[in-house]
Scaffold this active site. Sequence first.
Site, short mmCIF file in Angstrom:
data_model
loop_
_atom_site.label_atom_id
_atom_site.label_comp_id
_atom_site.label_asym_id
_atom_site.label_seq_id
_atom_site.Cartn_x
_atom_site.Cartn_y
_atom_site.Cartn_z
N HIS A 51 11.63 -12.36 -10.84
CA HIS A 51 10.27 -12.91 -10.96
C HIS A 51 10.02 -13.93 -9.85
O HIS A 51 8.96 -13.96 -9.23
CB HIS A 51 10.07 -13.62 -12.30
N CYS A 159 6.77 -2.08 -20.15
CA CYS A 159 5.75 -2.23 -19.10
C CYS A 159 4.36 -2.32 -19.68
O CYS A 159 3.41 -2.50 -18.93
CB CYS A 159 5.74 -1.18 -18.01
N LYS A 324 16.72 -2.20 -10.71
CA LYS A 324 15.88 -3.39 -10.76
C LYS A 324 16.54 -4.44 -11.65
O LYS A 324 16.90 -4.14 -12.79
CB LYS A 324 14.52 -2.99 -11.34
N1 MSP Z 1 2.44 -9.39 -16.87
C1 MSP Z 1 2.58 -8.37 -15.90
C2 MSP Z 1 1.77 -8.68 -14.67
C3 MSP Z 1 0.32 -8.88 -14.89
S1 MSP Z 1 -0.53 -9.27 -13.44
C4 MSP Z 1 -2.12 -9.20 -13.85
C5 MSP Z 1 4.05 -8.24 -15.52
N2 MSP Z 1 4.80 -9.27 -15.76
S2 MSP Z 1 6.37 -9.34 -15.49
O1 MSP Z 1 6.76 -10.65 -15.90
O2 MSP Z 1 7.03 -8.24 -16.11
O3 MSP Z 1 6.60 -9.12 -13.95
C6 MSP Z 1 5.92 -9.90 -13.02
C7 MSP Z 1 6.37 -9.64 -11.60
O4 MSP Z 1 7.76 -9.85 -11.46
C8 MSP Z 1 6.10 -8.24 -11.12
O5 MSP Z 1 5.50 -8.31 -9.83
C9 MSP Z 1 7.45 -7.63 -10.99
O6 MSP Z 1 7.50 -6.69 -9.97
C10 MSP Z 1 8.26 -8.85 -10.62
N3 MSP Z 1 9.65 -8.58 -10.88
C11 MSP Z 1 10.30 -8.52 -12.08
N4 MSP Z 1 11.57 -8.14 -11.84
C12 MSP Z 1 11.77 -7.96 -10.52
C13 MSP Z 1 12.86 -7.66 -9.71
N5 MSP Z 1 14.05 -7.39 -10.20
N6 MSP Z 1 12.68 -7.67 -8.36
C14 MSP Z 1 11.49 -8.02 -7.79
N7 MSP Z 1 10.43 -8.31 -8.53
C15 MSP Z 1 10.53 -8.17 -9.88
O7 MSP Z 1 4.42 -7.20 -15.00
#
Ligand code: MSP
Length: 542
Positions: A51, A159, A324
């Site tokens: 994140h 997701c 991931k």
């Molecule tokens: N809540 C939604 C986003 C809504 S935007 C209107 C969401 N949240 S999340 O917490 O699951 O992920 C947020 C971001 O963190 C995403 O861009 C996601 O790609 C990024 N990442 C989460 N794990 C990741 C990795 N392992 N590597 C890179 N980015 C990653 O999706």
Amino acid sequence: MFLPGALRGASGRYYSCPPLVYPLQLDTMSKDTFYLTTPIYYVNDVPHIGHAYTTVAADFLARYHRLRGERVHFLTGTDEHGEKVALAAAAAGLEPQAWADHVVPRWKEVWERLEISYDDFIRTTEERHTAPVQKLAQQLYDQGDVYLGEYEGPYCVACESFYQPSEIVDGLCPIHETPVVMLKEHNYFFRLSAYQDRLIELYETQPDFVAPESRRNEVLAFVRAGLQDLSMSRTSFGWGVPIPWDPAHVMYVWVDALQNYITAVGFGSDQERFERTWPADYHIIGKDILRQHAVIWPALLMAAGLPLPRHVFAHGYLTVGGKKMSKTNLTGISPHTLLDEFGSDGYRYHFLRDGTFGQDGAFSYEAMLARYNADLANDLGNLVSRTLAMVTSYFDGVVPVPGEATEAEVLLGQKAAEAAAGLDRGVEALDPAGALEAVMSLARATNLYINEAAPWKLAKDPSPEARQRLATVLYSATEAIRQLSVLFSPAMPAASRRIRAQLGLPGVETRPLPVALAWGDLAAGTKVERGEAVFPRLEAQG
Ligand code: MSP
């Protein structure tokens, strides 16, 4: 001014418009702000370094644009509705709101330690978000963009996304590789399919709307294959924004969440502010949430008659064992662990410098440590300490008046200009690694310059010419360090402050680029303060 009227057909339905009458690149007259966003993070859990990857990169861009003297609005926040959050709350024995209130500080404290300079933090449970979201839903319903139907198909709670049956292999979500659930509900649908042609036209006429190009091609192929209408409400659970005309339904969490980008900047509450800020210049996201941002979001905005964001940039994943990094895989590493060891600068530098922003990259502690020691402790840290040590011993810690520049100083000045140009180019191309490499090459060039000029030899020569030359060399090296403190400030704000304190300068350069980079700006006579090593060498932890 926005021109929603221009987008509507006579029926009032956008999907009945002739194609492309609406201004894809509608530029609001009053927009005066560089507007940059991160995704808003689910509060089902605390952050891991995957994140933080998105947010650090976005912070680098925000700080760079501020350094250029632009008015910047950098938004982040939390996505608090939906089944995933409701389930996490239930597992903790709390109401979802109480759970979110409990988790949000965990996100904010990580951002603080990482020096994330967000201008606003939106939570989707805030009234400033939910009220306009309901209003827009009502508008879409009233104008015929929403209808009641039945959804039957796979859904991934991790997701929070609907999938086509053809995308599911062995009952598993293509992203999380966890079992999907089969949903059968009466839902309200958004007529996403009606926007297919206009979306295709968008990707074609504005090829950099989605970047990198591989992602654009992926989106284009997906939309060309045909869009289904989007189920935009749920009835099987209640944690969400109520559908205003039918409160037995809550809004599908993505339709709610995406709108944070407009509600946070005044949509539905402060029109003047909204027009100064929207459209976003960049939505920085991970590739797993590309469809939502590059398909659903522009379609919703088209339906609402609002301008579209200028760029959606999807970076790759931080991976562990080729997958991931995620909570689902139990591979999430806490940013705190790395922050304790590397500090905010070592942390930020590694994630910005290593890997290619648009592509996946394996996380490696060894690579992080090696990068820290090679670039930060050796190249940059040593440069600062050796230069200031010499200014201290040869000139009582006072920056000397330089004599005439020789070819070597002219060359060093050129290297500084190249570093600045490389930083600009790297940011422009959303290539933080390239940007930082360009800046670090100035540190390396300065070390070479010092090695060749050998001030320690000059210091032993009592002639006035040698003394003058020594002054020129140490002035020039110190000026190069000052330039580095400016050029590195978007990537390593704390180190930049530390270096500047040692140079006897205010912690933050307030003049914009390029003014702040006029070669020779460092005032002779400035008292330097040789302090602790800016980047002490680190040994591998057990
Ligand atoms: N809540 C939604 C986003 C809504 S935007 C209107 C969401 N949240 S999340 O917490 O699951 O992920 C947020 C971001 O963190 C995403 O861009 C996601 O790609 C990024 N990442 C989460 N794990 C990741 C990795 N392992 N590597 C890179 N980015 C990653 O999706």
